[in-house]
Design an enzyme around this catalytic site. Structure first.
Site, PDB file in Angstrom:
ATOM      1  N   HIS A   7      -6.957  -9.128   6.480  1.00 43.18           N
ATOM      2  CA  HIS A   7      -6.593  -7.711   6.596  1.00 43.18           C
ATOM      3  C   HIS A   7      -7.304  -6.856   5.561  1.00 43.18           C
ATOM      4  CE1 HIS A   7      -3.608  -9.096   3.547  1.00 43.18           C
ATOM      5  NE2 HIS A   7      -3.725  -7.877   3.051  1.00 43.18           N
ATOM      6  N   GLU A  43       5.484  -1.493   4.071  1.00 40.97           N
ATOM      7  CA  GLU A  43       4.185  -1.715   4.716  1.00 40.97           C
ATOM      8  C   GLU A  43       4.292  -2.037   6.195  1.00 40.97           C
ATOM      9  OE1 GLU A  43       2.760  -5.355   5.300  1.00 40.97           O
ATOM     10  OE2 GLU A  43       3.560  -6.311   3.482  1.00 40.97           O
ATOM     11  N   GLN A  59      -3.494  -3.301   7.084  1.00 43.66           N
ATOM     12  CA  GLN A  59      -2.195  -3.262   6.385  1.00 43.66           C
ATOM     13  C   GLN A  59      -2.047  -1.880   5.752  1.00 43.66           C
ATOM     14  OE1 GLN A  59      -1.879  -5.638   2.737  1.00 43.66           O
ATOM     15  NE2 GLN A  59       0.262  -6.096   3.201  1.00 43.66           N
ATOM     16  N   HIS A  83      -7.367  -2.821  -0.932  1.00 47.27           N
ATOM     17  CA  HIS A  83      -7.796  -4.206  -1.163  1.00 47.27           C
ATOM     18  C   HIS A  83      -8.266  -4.854   0.135  1.00 47.27           C
ATOM     19  CE1 HIS A  83      -3.498  -4.801  -0.028  1.00 47.27           C
ATOM     20  NE2 HIS A  83      -3.939  -5.901   0.542  1.00 47.27           N
ATOM     21  N   GLU A 133      -7.474 -10.243  -2.199  1.00 49.72           N
ATOM     22  CA  GLU A 133      -6.254 -11.014  -1.934  1.00 49.72           C
ATOM     23  C   GLU A 133      -6.615 -12.266  -1.128  1.00 49.72           C
ATOM     24  OE1 GLU A 133      -3.430  -8.701   0.333  1.00 49.72           O
ATOM     25  OE2 GLU A 133      -2.054 -10.387   0.622  1.00 49.72           O
TER      26      GLU A 133
HETATM   27  N1  CMX Z   1      -9.064  -1.641  -6.483  1.00 49.94           N
HETATM   28  C1  CMX Z   1     -10.012  -1.580  -7.449  1.00 49.94           C
HETATM   29  N2  CMX Z   1      -9.742  -1.317  -8.754  1.00 49.94           N
HETATM   30  C2  CMX Z   1      -8.448  -1.112  -9.064  1.00 49.94           C
HETATM   31  C3  CMX Z   1      -7.407  -1.179  -8.121  1.00 49.94           C
HETATM   32  C4  CMX Z   1      -7.755  -1.444  -6.782  1.00 49.94           C
HETATM   33  N3  CMX Z   1      -6.830  -1.509  -5.824  1.00 49.94           N
HETATM   34  N4  CMX Z   1      -6.225  -0.929  -8.734  1.00 49.94           N
HETATM   35  C5  CMX Z   1      -6.517  -0.724 -10.031  1.00 49.94           C
HETATM   36  N5  CMX Z   1      -7.849  -0.833 -10.232  1.00 49.94           N
HETATM   37  C6  CMX Z   1      -8.565  -0.640 -11.500  1.00 49.94           C
HETATM   38  C7  CMX Z   1      -8.252   0.720 -12.057  1.00 49.94           C
HETATM   39  O1  CMX Z   1      -9.135   1.703 -11.533  1.00 49.94           O
HETATM   40  C8  CMX Z   1      -8.438   0.524 -13.541  1.00 49.94           C
HETATM   41  O2  CMX Z   1      -9.795   0.593 -13.868  1.00 49.94           O
HETATM   42  P1  CMX Z   1     -10.276   1.451 -15.148  1.00 49.94           P
HETATM   43  O3  CMX Z   1      -9.655   0.730 -16.317  1.00 49.94           O
HETATM   44  O4  CMX Z   1     -11.761   1.337 -15.091  1.00 49.94           O
HETATM   45  O5  CMX Z   1      -9.734   2.826 -14.943  1.00 49.94           O
HETATM   46  C9  CMX Z   1      -7.989  -0.922 -13.749  1.00 49.94           C
HETATM   47  O6  CMX Z   1      -8.081  -1.547 -12.458  1.00 49.94           O
HETATM   48  C10 CMX Z   1      -6.560  -0.996 -14.237  1.00 49.94           C
HETATM   49  O7  CMX Z   1      -5.773  -0.217 -13.355  1.00 49.94           O
HETATM   50  P2  CMX Z   1      -4.341   0.387 -13.678  1.00 49.94           P
HETATM   51  O8  CMX Z   1      -4.159   1.601 -12.852  1.00 49.94           O
HETATM   52  O9  CMX Z   1      -4.147   0.480 -15.159  1.00 49.94           O
HETATM   53  O10 CMX Z   1      -3.376  -0.669 -13.067  1.00 49.94           O
HETATM   54  P3  CMX Z   1      -2.870  -2.073 -13.624  1.00 49.94           P
HETATM   55  O11 CMX Z   1      -3.857  -2.704 -14.557  1.00 49.94           O
HETATM   56  O12 CMX Z   1      -1.469  -1.918 -14.049  1.00 49.94           O
HETATM   57  O13 CMX Z   1      -2.882  -2.853 -12.236  1.00 49.94           O
HETATM   58  C11 CMX Z   1      -3.825  -4.427 -10.781  1.00 49.94           C
HETATM   59  C12 CMX Z   1      -4.071  -3.135 -11.537  1.00 49.94           C
HETATM   60  C13 CMX Z   1      -5.028  -4.671  -9.869  1.00 49.94           C
HETATM   61  C14 CMX Z   1      -3.656  -5.573 -11.778  1.00 49.94           C
HETATM   62  C15 CMX Z   1      -2.511  -4.236  -9.940  1.00 49.94           C
HETATM   63  O14 CMX Z   1      -2.711  -3.193  -9.032  1.00 49.94           O
HETATM   64  C16 CMX Z   1      -2.087  -5.489  -9.208  1.00 49.94           C
HETATM   65  O15 CMX Z   1      -1.485  -6.400  -9.756  1.00 49.94           O
HETATM   66  N6  CMX Z   1      -2.390  -5.587  -7.879  1.00 49.94           N
HETATM   67  C17 CMX Z   1      -2.017  -6.737  -7.083  1.00 49.94           C
HETATM   68  C18 CMX Z   1      -0.719  -6.512  -6.338  1.00 49.94           C
HETATM   69  C19 CMX Z   1      -0.810  -5.436  -5.297  1.00 49.94           C
HETATM   70  O16 CMX Z   1      -1.774  -4.677  -5.218  1.00 49.94           O
HETATM   71  N7  CMX Z   1       0.249  -5.357  -4.439  1.00 49.94           N
HETATM   72  C20 CMX Z   1       0.324  -4.373  -3.359  1.00 49.94           C
HETATM   73  C21 CMX Z   1      -0.213  -4.947  -2.049  1.00 49.94           C
HETATM   74  C22 CMX Z   1       0.708  -6.023  -1.490  1.00 49.94           C
HETATM   75  C23 CMX Z   1       0.146  -6.743  -0.272  1.00 49.94           C
HETATM   76  O17 CMX Z   1      -1.035  -6.667   0.047  1.00 49.94           O
HETATM   77  O18 CMX Z   1       0.947  -7.428   0.411  1.00 49.94           O
HETATM   78 CO    CO Z   2      -2.523  -7.212   1.471  1.00 50.33          CO
END
Ligand code: CMX
Ligand code: CO
Length: 140
Positions: A7, A43, A59, A83, A133
């Protein structure tokens, strides 16, 4: 290690509005709606196609609170692609293989994803800015 694109996750402010858009504009059909408290999202999965390795979906993700992965993404970047989820046969094995190449895992162990899947995220900073993912679909 990747079998297919399972997805593409898209962040949005209003899930119902976005579902309506994807249905009326592209003719996609919702096959699942869930609230995942652990991931902080409301979602929907919309079916796109079936292939040898399994189906692929869009998604749509609405944050449950501003202080969640998708909530933070929306406030920083606005709506858009959040993602990519790749299908793998064995998520724990894929995590170990990928971590051994030096890519940081966000999850230490697989979590619950949509439609009974086991999922794990790779850090976007180690994947050229793409939140990635891994998705293991349950066997029937
Ligand atoms: N794609 C690319 N880069 C991303 C991002 C994304 N989706 N989300 C955050 N970032 C980047 C930010 O731009 C930031 O970069 P800079 O430091 O250069 O500005 C950096 O990562 C840190 O971002 P943040 O806003 O401070 O956020 P966190 O570090 O707290 O979290 C992340 C970032 C990826 C660790 C967190 O979003 C995460 O754990 N994601 C996984 C879980 C998830 O997304 N769940 C929802 C979907 C569920 C599903 O698919 O079922
Ligand atoms: Co997903």
């Amino acid at each position: 290690v990747f079998q297919r694109i399972d997805h593409v996750g898209i962040a949005c402010h209003n899930l119902e509005e976005k579902i309506e858009f994807y249905e009326s504009t592209f003719g996609l059909v919702v096959v699942s709606r869930e609230v995942n408290e652990e991931q902080g999202v409301r979602e929907a999965m919309l079916h796109v196609a079936d292939g040898d390795g399994g189906a692929s979906y869009i998604q749509l993700l609405e944050p449950l609170h501003p202080d969640t992965a998708v909530g933070k993404y929306l406030s920083k970047r606005g709506e858009g692609v959040h993602h990519i989820g790749y299908g793998v046969a064995d998520v724990a094995k894929a995590m170990a293989d990928i971590a051994a190449k030096g890519v940081r895992l966000i999850d230490e162990r697989p979590r619950h994803g949509s439609m009974g899947a086991s999922i794990a995220f790779l850090h976007p900073k180690d994947v050229g800015g793409v939140l990635t993912e891994l998705v293991e679909t349950p066997r029937h």
